[in-house]
Design an enzyme around this catalytic site. Structure first.
Site, short mmCIF file in Angstrom:
data_model
loop_
_atom_site.label_atom_id
_atom_site.label_comp_id
_atom_site.label_asym_id
_atom_site.label_seq_id
_atom_site.Cartn_x
_atom_site.Cartn_y
_atom_site.Cartn_z
N HIS A 12 -15.23 58.52 -3.80
CA HIS A 12 -14.42 59.39 -2.93
C HIS A 12 -12.93 59.00 -2.92
CE1 HIS A 12 -15.68 56.31 0.35
NE2 HIS A 12 -14.49 55.99 -0.11
N HIS A 193 -14.95 48.43 -6.65
CA HIS A 193 -13.49 48.44 -6.53
C HIS A 193 -13.02 47.47 -5.46
CE1 HIS A 193 -14.63 51.54 -3.55
NE2 HIS A 193 -13.41 51.66 -3.11
N GLU A 240 -18.95 49.86 -0.26
CA GLU A 240 -19.30 51.26 0.02
C GLU A 240 -20.63 51.64 -0.64
OE1 GLU A 240 -14.76 52.96 0.57
OE2 GLU A 240 -15.76 53.26 -1.34
#
Ligand code: DHB
Ligand code: FE
Length: 286
Positions: A12, A193, A240
């Protein structure tokens, strides 16, 4: 009971919103990323969900460091987006499904999840961008939503095991819902990330590819990691991944992979999408 049609999990990254707003989907930088989505849209067009239950993370729009629930469930009639400072246009509001939200909240609390319940909730890029990727064209959203946030901002974070259990509990709640609605379970974020600190730009492709496989056939494997293991393997924001784990755990029984796609990097992130159908009659018809 609700019919869970399957799940789509996706990254996202905010700059996706800029690429959409500026029609850059075919630019050489963006094309390899956006190429991951047409097969997902095609499948969604066939299975036609009515509701999306969305596991995601709030990045400071609705909750900030002063008050950070580990898990929060929306119970609003509608959900608005707002400017987060990324320069991306805000999207049209989403219609909620308060009855289903309250059913999930009742079931989760009965299952001993001490969640926060939110009758007002702003939704950030982690919810809006996946919706825009699944249903492009400016936001006449074909689904109502039940948003479920998972803290990935303020340590201590929920563990993969707890995230999995949360997803299982949501899956059980959907199985006991009185109406025959078609539900898509969404998980957003990741994959690997890290946006700041000494390891800024860190991406771990072997770990991501292992997760993409495990999420199809052996999702419990991921519950052996601690939250800090995930930080180490996937980067600080790679946590996430927990939303993908929860979404996968909400699917009952066997699943079939509809589509997966992996492209690095998009901004600082390993961009990925994974679509899974429930291996029931509906999935076979599709
Ligand atoms: C980026 C990725 C995210 O998941 C996010 O929430 C914000 C920024 C990035 O790679 O730029
Ligand atoms: Fe994020």
């Amino acid at each position: 009971m609700a019919t869970i049609v399957g799940s789509v999990m996706t990254s996202h990254v905010p700059s996706i919103g800029n690429a959409i707003a500026k029609n850059r989907e075919s630019d050489p930088y963006w094309k390899p990323f956006f190429d991951g989505y047409p097969p997902v849209r095609q499948w969604l067009g066939k299975v036609k969900p009515d509701v999306a239950v969305v596991f995601y993370q709030d990045h400071g729009l609705n909750f900030f460091l002063d008050k950070m629930p580990t898990f929060a469930v929306g119970a609003a009639a509608d959900y608005r987006n707002a400017d987060e400072g990324w320069g991306i246009p805000t999207v049209k509001p989403f219609r909620g499904h308060p009855d289903l939200s309250w059913h999930l909240i009742e079931s989760l609390v009965a299952d001993e999840f001490d969640i926060t319940m939110c009758q007002q909730m702003l939704v950030d890029h982690a919810l809006t961008l996946p919706m825009a990727l699944f249903w492009p064209g400016g936001g006449d959203w074909p689904v109502r939503i039940v948003p479920i946030t998972m803290n990935h901002v303020q340590h201590p974070l929920p563990s993969p095991r707890r995230s999995y259990a949360l997803g299982e509990s949501v899956g059980r709640a959907l199985a006991s819902w009185k109406e025959d609605v078609r539900v898509l379970v969404v998980g957003t974020g990741g994959l690997s990330h890290q946006l700041d600190g000494e390891r800024a730009g860190f991406i771990n492709k072997p770990f991501d590819l292992m997760c993409l496989d495990a999420l199809v056939d052996d999702p419990r494997k991921l519950t052996r990691y601690s939250a800090l293991d995930i930080v180490r393997e996937a980067g600080a924001q790679g946590t996430e991944l927990m939303a993908w784990i929860a979404a996968r755990a909400a699917l009952p029984g066997r699943v079939a992979k509809v589509h997966s796609h992996y492209h690095v990097p998009i901004s600082n992130t390993a961009g990925a999408v994974l679509a899974l159908s429930n291996d029931g009659p509906l999935a076979r018809a599709a």
